[in-house]
Design a protein around this motif. Structure first.
Motif: not given
Length: 285
Positions: A163-182
């Motif tokens: 979580d710490l790594i994810l939060e401090h990464m400058p890249a924009r990262i998200w995970l979606k399901d196959d119904a396009n929900k974040i």
């Protein structure tokens, strides 16, 4: 045995094997010892009329690193080595179980091992009542869940680190399901979409937030999911809800969970400065 149903085997007093098992328990002491040693990490039997009197099996003490011969069959013996907060929880649950048989006596408590470390025990019990329903004895069983607790703690720490790594990464990262929900995103992704944090976006449909994206990316996203191949280096100008437009490079990676659920991992990086340099270089050339 074809043609013989379960009912005919069970009869009016339960399955014949169940009856045999009950008879075996009462006639063969070795069966109880086998269950205690092979399935449980301790058995105890408590005299509720004389609460200081309590019998504990050998495995009860051996699980905690103690020699059973050195331990008296007294409730104070185990109460001296249980975590004080967990002792209060266990006593409160016992009180509620005595008052209401439907309330389960079932909790995880911490004991101090003879070597000083903590042993996590799932402690379950059942009050033995008289004809009037009053509790007179209590039968209990211990299960050592220390390894499970250690694994849970290790998973919690690793999740916290990620979580710490994810939060401090400058890249924009998200995970979606196959119904396009974040399902998950980091703060950089949330901010790029005009939100303060991930919680405001979790469960949202990005196509509903940005209708123009539905027309542009819906088919592409499905193709990436269906093909199982990463769609890399999609570079385009992007204008967030609040802020100046920027050039964004996006990677889309299909992911499948252990349960067979399809996910799309999207990673976007701001490449505005690089594009500007390339454009300046092109003009110079």
């Amino acid at each position: 045995m074809s043609g013989v149903g379960n009912d005919s085997l069970a009869g009016s007093s339960g399955h014949y094997l169940q009856r045999e098992f009950h008879d075996l328990l009462s006639s063969d002491r070795g069966v109880l010892e086998f269950l205690s040693a092979g399935c449980l990490d301790g058995i105890w039997y408590w005299d509720l009329l004389q609460p200081e009197h309590e019998w504990m099996s050998r495995s009860f003490w051996e699980t905690l690193g103690y020699d059973p011969l050195d331990k008296p069959h007294l409730s104070s013996a185990w109460q001296d080595i249980i975590n004080p907060d967990d002792l209060q929880l266990a006593l409160e649950n016992a009180k509620r179980h005595f008052e209401d048989p439907a309330h389960p006596y079932d909790q995880i408590v911490r004991y101090r091992h003879t070597e000083g470390h903590t042993v996590w025990i799932r402690c379950r019990g059942l009050a033995v009542r008289d004809a009037q329903g009053q509790p007179r004895r209590m039968l209990g069983a211990h299960t050592d869940v220390t390894e499970l607790k250690r694994a849970e703690e290790e998973l919690r720490l690793r999740t916290q680190e990620l979580d710490l790594i994810l939060e401090h990464m400058p890249a924009r990262i998200w995970l979606k399901d196959d119904a396009n929900k974040i399902i998950r995103c980091n703060r950089a992704a949330a901010i790029s979409m005009g939100f303060e944090d991930e919680e405001q976006l979790r469960g949202s449909d990005t196509y509903e937030l940005f209708p123009a994206m539905a027309q542009k990316y819906h088919d592409d996203d499905l193709a990436v999911l269906d093909s199982g191949q990463a769609r890399l280096n999609i570079e385009e100008r992007y204008t967030p809800r609040d802020g100046a437009s920027a050039w964004i490079s996006t990677d889309k990676v299909p992911v499948e969970t252990e349960r067979g659920e399809r996910r799309l991992l999207v990673m976007s990086t701001d490449v505005t400065e690089r594009i500007a340099r390339e454009q300046r270089l092109s003009q110079l050339n």
